[in-house]
Enzyme design. Structure first.
Site, PDB file in Angstrom:
ATOM      1  N   LYS A  70      -5.233  71.981 -20.188  1.00  0.00           N
ATOM      2  CA  LYS A  70      -6.532  72.370 -19.611  1.00  0.00           C
ATOM      3  C   LYS A  70      -6.631  71.904 -18.159  1.00  0.00           C
ATOM      4  O   LYS A  70      -7.069  72.638 -17.268  1.00  0.00           O
ATOM      5  CB  LYS A  70      -7.680  71.777 -20.452  1.00  0.00           C
ATOM      6  N   GLN A 116     -12.532  65.983 -26.298  1.00  0.00           N
ATOM      7  CA  GLN A 116     -11.478  66.571 -27.128  1.00  0.00           C
ATOM      8  C   GLN A 116     -11.584  66.058 -28.563  1.00  0.00           C
ATOM      9  O   GLN A 116     -11.735  64.856 -28.796  1.00  0.00           O
ATOM     10  CB  GLN A 116     -10.103  66.243 -26.514  1.00  0.00           C
ATOM     11  N   ASP A 150     -17.535  73.810 -24.052  1.00  0.00           N
ATOM     12  CA  ASP A 150     -16.857  74.156 -25.307  1.00  0.00           C
ATOM     13  C   ASP A 150     -17.736  75.094 -26.149  1.00  0.00           C
ATOM     14  O   ASP A 150     -17.247  75.727 -27.083  1.00  0.00           O
ATOM     15  CB  ASP A 150     -16.621  72.888 -26.152  1.00  0.00           C
TER      16      ASP A 150
HETATM   17  N1  GUN Z   1      -9.640  70.341 -30.456  1.00  0.00           N
HETATM   18  C1  GUN Z   1      -8.996  71.487 -30.777  1.00  0.00           C
HETATM   19  N2  GUN Z   1      -9.523  72.543 -30.093  1.00  0.00           N
HETATM   20  C2  GUN Z   1     -10.533  72.032 -29.334  1.00  0.00           C
HETATM   21  C3  GUN Z   1     -11.439  72.622 -28.412  1.00  0.00           C
HETATM   22  O1  GUN Z   1     -11.452  73.831 -28.158  1.00  0.00           O
HETATM   23  N3  GUN Z   1     -12.302  71.749 -27.821  1.00  0.00           N
HETATM   24  C4  GUN Z   1     -12.338  70.432 -28.106  1.00  0.00           C
HETATM   25  N4  GUN Z   1     -13.241  69.682 -27.485  1.00  0.00           N
HETATM   26  N5  GUN Z   1     -11.510  69.863 -28.963  1.00  0.00           N
HETATM   27  C5  GUN Z   1     -10.602  70.664 -29.574  1.00  0.00           C
END
Ligand code: GUN
Length: 292
Positions: free
Chosen positions: A52, A96, A119
């Protein structure tokens, strides 16, 4: 059969995002800033967060990782979230997941300001999505609808079958496909582990979206000729012949299902690369104050 190339589409969208950031810069506007909070040292989470941050760097967006030890208390993490909520230099942030067991993911998700929740996991943003109000769509469903738009997939009046009812993929994509807009206007069936006669239902799908996490679960006898398939599953299996030491599998038995499909996403290189693009687009929306 036409392959839906998520990798290529994501590259094109990243170029568009980069152009948008250059335009903001030229206008003297602020450059969007994404923060990713990473708790502990879960290998997959580190990989995702790094990807990311790297994507932000590539498109010229500001980004920061906040790393916290996995012994951090829930109270300390909530304080960090509050600090980021108030920080005017931060447009959007994510925490995350998964979090260590002693921390409530629900409490943390709900503590994030809906205006910075890029998100799209906050209950108020999920509610807005249900009401078709401007909001941040969760990354995977947003990635799927962008692929539908780019490949001009016809959706109106079609039967869309979703396999899997998770709160971050199955449930939201089922909602989006039933909305009175494009992509949407589908008749939607949301199936799950308690569904009876699943194959009968998937065989009636014009559009099949599979987000189950069971490798090669959907076989050719479960689909009809001409189906459009979006495979969200991604499971690693050890494979000594691969340099990485593993091979990736989707939820769909690709070779045989592809033969009957009009469009299909591969794994890897299908829905996966689109999720980071969704996060970048949501961060631009946040920076522009498009979501109240
Ligand atoms: N863990 C797995 N996919 C995601 C996501 O899209 N966002 C977040 N914050 N954690 C994740």
């Amino acid at each position: 059969m036409q392959l839906i190339d998520g990798k290529r589409t994501a590259t094109i969208i990243k170029e568009e995002v980069a152009a948008e950031i250059t335009a903001l810069q030229e206008k003297g506007a602020k450059i969007p800033h994404l923060v990713a909070v990473l708790v502990g040292s879960n290998g997959a989470s580190i990989t995702y967060v790094n990807a990311k941050i790297e994507a932000c760097r590539k498109v010229g967006m500001h980004s920061t990782i906040v790393r916290l030890n996995d012994t951090v208390s829930e109270k300390e993490l909530l304080e960090k979230v509050e600090e980021l909520n108030k920080d005017k230099g931060v447009d959007g942030f994510i925490v995350q997941l998964p979090l260590p067991k002693h921390i409530s993911e629900k409490k943390v998700t709900e503590a994030i300001s809906p205006k910075k929740d890029v998100d799209g996991f906050h209950p108020s943003n999920i509610g807005k999505m249900m009401l078709n109000l401007p909001t941040f769509l969760p990354a995977t469903p947003y990635g799927i609808v962008q692929l539908m738009e780019r490949y001009n997939i016809e959706t109106t009046g079609k039967h869309c079958v979703v396999v899997g009812r998770s709160s971050i993929v199955g449930s939201p994509i089922a909602n989006l496909m039933s909305r009175n807009s494009y992509p949407g206007n589908c008749t939607v069936t949301l199936t799950h582990s308690r569904t009876v006669n699943l194959a009968e239902i998937t065989r009636s799908a014009d559009i099949l979206i599979v987000a189950l996490g069971k490798p090669e679960f959907i076989t050719a006898d479960m689909v009809k000729e001409g189906v459009v398939v979006f495979d969200v599953g991604i499971t690693r299996k050890a494979d000594k012949t691969k340099k990485s030491g593993y091979k990736l599998f989707g939820d769909v038995k690709f070779e045989e299902v592809a033969e009957k499909s009009s469009f299909i996403t591969p794994v890897p290189g299908g829905v996966g690369p689109m999720t980071i693009v969704s996060l970048l687009k949501n961060t631009i929306l946040a920076a522009k104050g498009k979501v109240e």
